[in-house]
Design a protein around this motif. Structure first.
Motif, PDB file in Angstrom:
ATOM      1  N   HIS A 192       0.904  -1.290  -0.211  1.00  0.00           N
ATOM      2  CA  HIS A 192      -0.064  -0.080  -0.018  1.00  0.00           C
ATOM      3  C   HIS A 192       1.128   1.243   0.030  1.00  0.00           C
ATOM      4  CE1 HIS A 192      -3.629  -2.267   0.481  1.00  0.00           C
ATOM      5  NE2 HIS A 192      -3.151  -2.995   1.473  1.00  0.00           N
ATOM      6  N   GLN A 193       2.138   1.224   0.088  1.00  0.00           N
ATOM      7  CA  GLN A 193       2.970   2.489   0.297  1.00  0.00           C
ATOM      8  C   GLN A 193       2.483   3.326   1.282  1.00  0.00           C
ATOM      9  OE1 GLN A 193       1.891   1.644  -3.426  1.00  0.00           O
ATOM     10  NE2 GLN A 193       3.571   0.001  -3.168  1.00  0.00           N
ATOM     11  N   PRO A 194       2.187   3.086   2.304  1.00  0.00           N
ATOM     12  CA  PRO A 194       1.638   4.109   3.320  1.00  0.00           C
ATOM     13  C   PRO A 194       2.599   5.440   3.524  1.00  0.00           C
ATOM     14  CG  PRO A 194       2.573   2.164   4.607  1.00  0.00           C
ATOM     15  CD  PRO A 194       2.490   1.966   3.155  1.00  0.00           C
ATOM     16  N   LYS A 195       1.815   6.607   3.958  1.00  0.00           N
ATOM     17  CA  LYS A 195       2.626   7.644   4.023  1.00  0.00           C
ATOM     18  C   LYS A 195       3.258   7.670   5.310  1.00  0.00           C
ATOM     19  CE  LYS A 195       1.849  12.873   3.844  1.00  0.00           C
ATOM     20  NZ  LYS A 195       0.907  13.627   3.524  1.00  0.00           N
ATOM     21  N   LYS A 196       2.587   7.037   6.376  1.00  0.00           N
ATOM     22  CA  LYS A 196       2.873   7.047   7.649  1.00  0.00           C
ATOM     23  C   LYS A 196       2.274   5.898   8.297  1.00  0.00           C
ATOM     24  CE  LYS A 196       3.243   9.294  12.051  1.00  0.00           C
ATOM     25  NZ  LYS A 196       3.059  10.431  12.767  1.00  0.00           N
ATOM     26  N   ILE A 241      -1.744  -3.430  11.316  1.00  0.00           N
ATOM     27  CA  ILE A 241      -0.862  -2.272  10.806  1.00  0.00           C
ATOM     28  C   ILE A 241      -1.773  -1.126  10.477  1.00  0.00           C
ATOM     29  CG2 ILE A 241       0.915  -1.500   9.449  1.00  0.00           C
ATOM     30  CD1 ILE A 241       1.833  -3.827  10.829  1.00  0.00           C
ATOM     31  N   THR A 242      -1.802   0.082  11.103  1.00  0.00           N
ATOM     32  CA  THR A 242      -2.656   1.105  11.062  1.00  0.00           C
ATOM     33  C   THR A 242      -1.644   2.283  10.365  1.00  0.00           C
ATOM     34  OG1 THR A 242      -3.944   0.691  13.153  1.00  0.00           O
ATOM     35  CG2 THR A 242      -4.215   2.679  12.202  1.00  0.00           C
ATOM     36  N   TYR A 243      -2.179   2.853   9.279  1.00  0.00           N
ATOM     37  CA  TYR A 243      -1.531   3.754   8.733  1.00  0.00           C
ATOM     38  C   TYR A 243      -2.134   4.913   7.936  1.00  0.00           C
ATOM     39  CZ  TYR A 243      -2.640   0.865   4.691  1.00  0.00           C
ATOM     40  OH  TYR A 243      -3.208   0.113   3.830  1.00  0.00           O
ATOM     41  N   LEU A 244      -1.496   5.966   7.674  1.00  0.00           N
ATOM     42  CA  LEU A 244      -1.982   7.022   6.873  1.00  0.00           C
ATOM     43  C   LEU A 244      -1.703   6.608   5.382  1.00  0.00           C
ATOM     44  CD1 LEU A 244      -1.286  10.066   9.127  1.00  0.00           C
ATOM     45  CD2 LEU A 244      -3.588   8.919   8.815  1.00  0.00           C
ATOM     46  N   ASN A 245      -2.576   6.844   4.570  1.00  0.00           N
ATOM     47  CA  ASN A 245      -2.449   6.436   2.924  1.00  0.00           C
ATOM     48  C   ASN A 245      -1.767   7.920   2.511  1.00  0.00           C
ATOM     49  OD1 ASN A 245      -4.694   7.925   2.513  1.00  0.00           O
ATOM     50  ND2 ASN A 245      -5.875   6.121   1.811  1.00  0.00           N
ATOM     51  N   CYS A 251      -6.102   3.908   7.479  1.00  0.00           N
ATOM     52  CA  CYS A 251      -6.291   2.715   6.994  1.00  0.00           C
ATOM     53  C   CYS A 251      -5.675   1.706   7.922  1.00  0.00           C
ATOM     54  CB  CYS A 251      -5.794   2.429   5.606  1.00  0.00           C
ATOM     55  SG  CYS A 251      -5.983   4.010   4.449  1.00  0.00           S
ATOM     56  N   TYR A 252      -6.431   0.531   7.962  1.00  0.00           N
ATOM     57  CA  TYR A 252      -5.602  -0.589   8.577  1.00  0.00           C
ATOM     58  C   TYR A 252      -5.653  -1.846   7.754  1.00  0.00           C
ATOM     59  CZ  TYR A 252      -9.465  -3.284  10.772  1.00  0.00           C
ATOM     60  OH  TYR A 252     -10.534  -4.037  10.967  1.00  0.00           O
ATOM     61  N   ASP A 253      -4.640  -2.703   7.849  1.00  0.00           N
ATOM     62  CA  ASP A 253      -4.444  -4.043   7.606  1.00  0.00           C
ATOM     63  C   ASP A 253      -4.362  -4.920   8.334  1.00  0.00           C
ATOM     64  OD1 ASP A 253      -4.573  -2.816   4.883  1.00  0.00           O
ATOM     65  OD2 ASP A 253      -2.473  -3.042   4.693  1.00  0.00           O
ATOM     66  N   LEU A 254      -4.847  -5.855   8.279  1.00  0.00           N
ATOM     67  CA  LEU A 254      -4.417  -7.274   9.306  1.00  0.00           C
ATOM     68  C   LEU A 254      -3.710  -8.476   8.315  1.00  0.00           C
ATOM     69  CD1 LEU A 254      -8.060  -8.045  10.965  1.00  0.00           C
ATOM     70  CD2 LEU A 254      -6.035  -6.885  11.949  1.00  0.00           C
ATOM     71  N   VAL A 255      -2.546  -8.612   8.949  1.00  0.00           N
ATOM     72  CA  VAL A 255      -1.594  -9.575   8.156  1.00  0.00           C
ATOM     73  C   VAL A 255      -1.561 -11.002   9.130  1.00  0.00           C
ATOM     74  CG1 VAL A 255       0.769  -9.897   7.374  1.00  0.00           C
ATOM     75  CG2 VAL A 255      -0.506  -7.623   7.391  1.00  0.00           C
ATOM     76  N   SER A 256      -1.785 -11.906   8.536  1.00  0.00           N
ATOM     77  CA  SER A 256      -1.457 -13.328   9.302  1.00  0.00           C
ATOM     78  C   SER A 256      -0.211 -13.468   9.735  1.00  0.00           C
ATOM     79  CB  SER A 256      -1.694 -14.396   8.180  1.00  0.00           C
ATOM     80  OG  SER A 256      -1.380 -15.693   8.832  1.00  0.00           O
ATOM     81  N   PHE A 257      -0.228 -13.716  11.048  1.00  0.00           N
ATOM     82  CA  PHE A 257       1.210 -14.102  11.865  1.00  0.00           C
ATOM     83  C   PHE A 257       1.681 -15.516  11.248  1.00  0.00           C
ATOM     84  CE2 PHE A 257       3.057 -16.672  15.283  1.00  0.00           C
ATOM     85  CZ  PHE A 257       4.328 -16.036  15.369  1.00  0.00           C
ATOM     86  N   LYS A 258       0.888 -16.288  10.815  1.00  0.00           N
ATOM     87  CA  LYS A 258       1.557 -17.515  10.235  1.00  0.00           C
ATOM     88  C   LYS A 258       2.185 -17.550   9.127  1.00  0.00           C
ATOM     89  CE  LYS A 258      -0.133 -20.248  13.765  1.00  0.00           C
ATOM     90  NZ  LYS A 258       0.385 -21.049  14.689  1.00  0.00           N
ATOM     91  N   ASN A 259       1.521 -16.725   7.946  1.00  0.00           N
ATOM     92  CA  ASN A 259       2.174 -16.997   6.753  1.00  0.00           C
ATOM     93  C   ASN A 259       2.409 -15.355   5.851  1.00  0.00           C
ATOM     94  OD1 ASN A 259      -0.167 -16.152   5.916  1.00  0.00           O
ATOM     95  ND2 ASN A 259      -0.840 -18.323   5.483  1.00  0.00           N
ATOM     96  N   LYS A 295      -7.312  -8.799   5.770  1.00  0.00           N
ATOM     97  CA  LYS A 295      -8.474  -7.852   5.896  1.00  0.00           C
ATOM     98  C   LYS A 295      -7.525  -6.254   5.546  1.00  0.00           C
ATOM     99  CE  LYS A 295     -12.363  -6.240   8.254  1.00  0.00           C
ATOM    100  NZ  LYS A 295     -13.268  -6.420   9.432  1.00  0.00           N
ATOM    101  N   THR A 296      -8.225  -5.714   4.876  1.00  0.00           N
ATOM    102  CA  THR A 296      -7.723  -4.246   4.650  1.00  0.00           C
ATOM    103  C   THR A 296      -8.915  -3.350   4.604  1.00  0.00           C
ATOM    104  OG1 THR A 296      -6.008  -4.909   2.990  1.00  0.00           O
ATOM    105  CG2 THR A 296      -6.817  -2.669   2.693  1.00  0.00           C
ATOM    106  N   ILE A 297      -8.738  -2.357   5.153  1.00  0.00           N
ATOM    107  CA  ILE A 297      -9.827  -1.055   5.358  1.00  0.00           C
ATOM    108  C   ILE A 297      -9.243  -0.026   5.061  1.00  0.00           C
ATOM    109  CG2 ILE A 297     -11.727   0.263   6.713  1.00  0.00           C
ATOM    110  CD1 ILE A 297     -11.984  -2.347   8.103  1.00  0.00           C
ATOM    111  N   GLN A 298      -9.748   0.821   3.943  1.00  0.00           N
ATOM    112  CA  GLN A 298      -9.020   1.913   3.326  1.00  0.00           C
ATOM    113  C   GLN A 298      -9.993   3.094   3.695  1.00  0.00           C
ATOM    114  OE1 GLN A 298      -6.014   2.308   1.529  1.00  0.00           O
ATOM    115  NE2 GLN A 298      -5.738   0.080   2.424  1.00  0.00           N
ATOM    116  N   ASN A 299      -9.338   4.339   3.690  1.00  0.00           N
ATOM    117  CA  ASN A 299      -9.999   5.396   3.881  1.00  0.00           C
ATOM    118  C   ASN A 299     -11.249   5.861   4.929  1.00  0.00           C
ATOM    119  OD1 ASN A 299      -8.578   6.569   1.667  1.00  0.00           O
ATOM    120  ND2 ASN A 299      -9.827   5.228   0.347  1.00  0.00           N
TER     121      ASN A 299
END
Length: 152
Positions: free
Chosen positions: A103-107, A124-128, A134-142, A147-151
């Motif tokens: 997603h190339q987040p700004k911060k 991971i919570t970030y500013l686009n 925005c926030y993403d959920l990244v699997s710990f396992k792999n 899940k991604t929620i934008q704006n």
């Protein structure tokens, strides 16, 4: 003399406000650490994460008495404790790099480990680039993007 007294009062007031604002996090970390020491034989604490999505989880990143690097994920309600060895999944740093590549987040504003659908995840919570949260959920396992929620 009045200037000095004013500076002291303002500094003391700022300290009191800061202490009250950070108190819940300190208390949560202390309680989670006690539980991790008791149930996961935690010896040292490296990081503390506060995850709050569908449920609230407190995660302690540290080392147990067997010198294994572990994450201890504790549900705020019910106190269910899950223990994950670092080598059974990806690190917060790796999850961060996955989000940066995707997603190339700004911060990036926050990284926290918790549970989603009974599976360990990195949030991971970030500013686009539009300064929207925005926030993403990244699997710990792999490391897959769950899940991604934008704006927001």
């Amino acid at each position: 003399m009045i200037v000095l007294a004013t500076v002291i009062i303002v500094a003391f007031g700022a300290f009191v406000i800061y202490s009250q604002l950070t108190s819940p996090k300190r208390e949560a970390k202390a309680e989670a650490t006690k539980l991790a020491q008791k149930y996961a034989k935690l010896k040292t604490v490296k990081n503390f994460y506060w995850y709050n999505r569908q449920k609230t989880y407190f995660t302690i990143d540290g080392q147990n008495t067997n010198s294994q690097n572990i994450y201890v994920v504790i549900a705020q309600k019910g106190g269910q404790i899950n223990i994950y060895s670092h080598d059974k999944g990806i690190s917060g740093t790796k999850a961060r790099s996955i989000v940066q590549k995707e997603h190339q987040p700004k911060k990036i504003t926050k990284i926290a480990m918790g549970m989603w659908k009974k599976k360990p995840v990195w949030e991971i919570t970030y500013l686009n680039k539009y300064n929207r949260l925005c926030y993403d959920l990244v699997s710990f396992k792999n490391g897959s993007m769950l899940k991604t929620i934008q704006n927001i």
